[in-house]
Design an enzyme around this catalytic site. Structure first.
Site, PDB file in Angstrom:
ATOM      1  N   ILE A   1      -8.425  -9.091 -10.980  1.00 31.92           N
ATOM      2  CA  ILE A   1      -8.778  -8.659 -12.273  1.00 31.92           C
ATOM      3  C   ILE A   1      -9.663  -8.228 -11.571  1.00 31.92           C
ATOM      4  O   ILE A   1     -11.171  -9.358 -11.365  1.00 31.92           O
ATOM      5  CB  ILE A   1      -8.549  -9.723 -13.248  1.00 31.92           C
ATOM      6  CG1 ILE A   1      -6.921 -10.647 -14.153  1.00 31.92           C
ATOM      7  CG2 ILE A   1      -9.247  -9.393 -14.985  1.00 31.92           C
ATOM      8  CD1 ILE A   1      -6.521  -9.392 -14.753  1.00 31.92           C
TER       9      ILE A   1
ATOM     10  N   HIS B   1       0.061   1.787 -13.369  1.00 29.01           N
ATOM     11  CA  HIS B   1       1.391   0.556 -13.550  1.00 29.01           C
ATOM     12  C   HIS B   1       2.177   1.272 -14.362  1.00 29.01           C
ATOM     13  O   HIS B   1       2.852   2.012 -14.032  1.00 29.01           O
ATOM     14  CB  HIS B   1       0.116  -0.371 -15.155  1.00 29.01           C
ATOM     15  CG  HIS B   1       1.170  -1.326 -14.895  1.00 29.01           C
ATOM     16  ND1 HIS B   1       1.009  -1.926 -14.931  1.00 29.01           N
ATOM     17  CD2 HIS B   1       2.042  -1.196 -16.153  1.00 29.01           C
ATOM     18  CE1 HIS B   1       1.688  -2.941 -15.473  1.00 29.01           C
ATOM     19  NE2 HIS B   1       2.778  -2.408 -16.573  1.00 29.01           N
TER      20      HIS B   1
ATOM     21  N   GLY C   1       0.850  -1.194   0.275  1.00 26.21           N
ATOM     22  CA  GLY C   1       0.194  -0.175  -0.255  1.00 26.21           C
ATOM     23  C   GLY C   1       0.691   1.523   0.018  1.00 26.21           C
ATOM     24  O   GLY C   1       0.364   2.473   0.810  1.00 26.21           O
TER      25      GLY C   1
HETATM   26  C1  GAR Z   1       2.944  -0.926  -7.310  1.00 24.48           C
HETATM   27  O1  GAR Z   1       4.372  -0.820  -7.893  1.00 24.48           O
HETATM   28  C2  GAR Z   1       1.896  -0.810  -8.449  1.00 24.48           C
HETATM   29  O2  GAR Z   1       2.039   0.678 -10.175  1.00 24.48           O
HETATM   30  C3  GAR Z   1       1.887  -2.331  -8.916  1.00 24.48           C
HETATM   31  O3  GAR Z   1       1.642  -3.419  -7.819  1.00 24.48           O
HETATM   32  C4  GAR Z   1       2.738  -2.264  -6.486  1.00 24.48           C
HETATM   33  C5  GAR Z   1       1.530  -1.983  -6.190  1.00 24.48           C
HETATM   34  O4  GAR Z   1       3.056  -1.825  -5.002  1.00 24.48           O
HETATM   35  N1  GAR Z   1       0.754  -2.677  -9.636  1.00 24.48           N
HETATM   36  C6  GAR Z   1       1.213  -3.411 -11.018  1.00 24.48           C
HETATM   37  O5  GAR Z   1       1.723  -4.102 -10.924  1.00 24.48           O
HETATM   38  C7  GAR Z   1      -0.335  -3.940 -11.671  1.00 24.48           C
HETATM   39  N2  GAR Z   1      -0.404  -4.587 -13.031  1.00 24.48           N
HETATM   40  P1  GAR Z   1       1.692  -0.971  -3.430  1.00 24.48           P
HETATM   41  O6  GAR Z   1       1.317  -1.840  -2.914  1.00 24.48           O
HETATM   42  O7  GAR Z   1       3.139  -0.993  -2.525  1.00 24.48           O
HETATM   43  O8  GAR Z   1       1.021   0.481  -3.631  1.00 24.48           O
END
Ligand code: GAR
Length: 208
Positions: free
Chosen positions: A93, A110, A12
């Site tokens: 998804i 992304h 998060g």
């Molecule tokens: C982030 O890097 C986000 O861009 C990626 O997951 C991570 C979540 O981190 N999302 C994807 O790859 C979606 N295709 P977080 O929980 O620390 O925000």
């Protein structure tokens, strides 16, 4: 004031970036009113609690059919009068029902410059592994609307990040988050809440 729901699955840090931006007054005309997690153990839920944001858990595996899950998520968002849904590392998804109910009102972050390193199977560290494998010199992040094509919706903001000698997927992921994701996601959400994004022909125009 628009109601913002942030959907999470893990650490998060993007949720935290949104909360910090909100506290600095940078989310104009919007408020995070709800966090929804696909994972009951997500650290993102602690971040929500610390900031007094109501949280819900919804898990795909609690529904035998995907359509039931899709309906339940849609109803949950509607019951909370949500105007905009933010996917901040949400790893389940989305289905047609929720995508249609919130057309051009779901924003995803992304960790690459779409259309590179995106689509099915490209999430989290995997995206950075593939960028390093290909040897690209520049990567970045993209904030975009969600449609039925995985990572195919209208692009709102992109930001480039340089790849450096010795990068590992983990080092690169951190740099992309710090230099791009945590900046462009709150900005895209604010632009939406301010009604400054026009969508036409699967593209966006930002009003100054
Ligand atoms: C982030 O890097 C986000 O861009 C990626 O997951 C991570 C979540 O981190 N999302 C994807 O790859 C979606 N295709 P977080 O929980 O620390 O925000």
């Amino acid at each position: 004031m628009k109601n913002i729901a942030v959907l999470v699955s893990g650490g998060g840090t993007n949720l935290q970036a949104l909360i910090d931006a909100q506290n600095r007054g940078e989310i104009k005309n919007g408020k995070i009113t709800c966090v929804i997690s696909s994972n009951p153990n997500a650290y993102a839920l602690i971040r929500a609690e610390k900031n007094n944001i109501p949280a819900e858990i919804i898990r795909r595996k609690d529904y035998s059919e995907f359509i039931e899950y899709d309906n339940a998520l849609t109803e949950l968002l509607k019951s909370k009068n949500i105007d905009v849904v933010v996917l901040a590392g949400f790893m389940t998804i989305l289905g047609k029902i929720v995508i249609n109910a919130f057309e051009n009102r779901i924003i995803n972050i992304h960790p690459s410059l779409i259309p590179s390193f995106c689509g099915e199977g490209f999430y989290g560290l995997k995206v950075h592994e593939e960028a390093l494998k290909k040897g690209v010199k520049i990567t970045g992040a993209t904030a975009h609307f969600v449609n039925e094509i995985c990572d195919g919706g209208p692009i709102i903001i992109q930001k480039a990040v340089e790849i450096q000698n010795g990068d590992t997927p983990e080092i690169l992921q951190k740099r992309v988050m710090e230099q791009a994701e945590w900046k462009i996601l709150p900005k895209a959400v604010s632009l939406f809440c301010e009604d400054r994004i026009i969508v036409k022909d699967n593209k966006t125009e930002i009003i100054d």
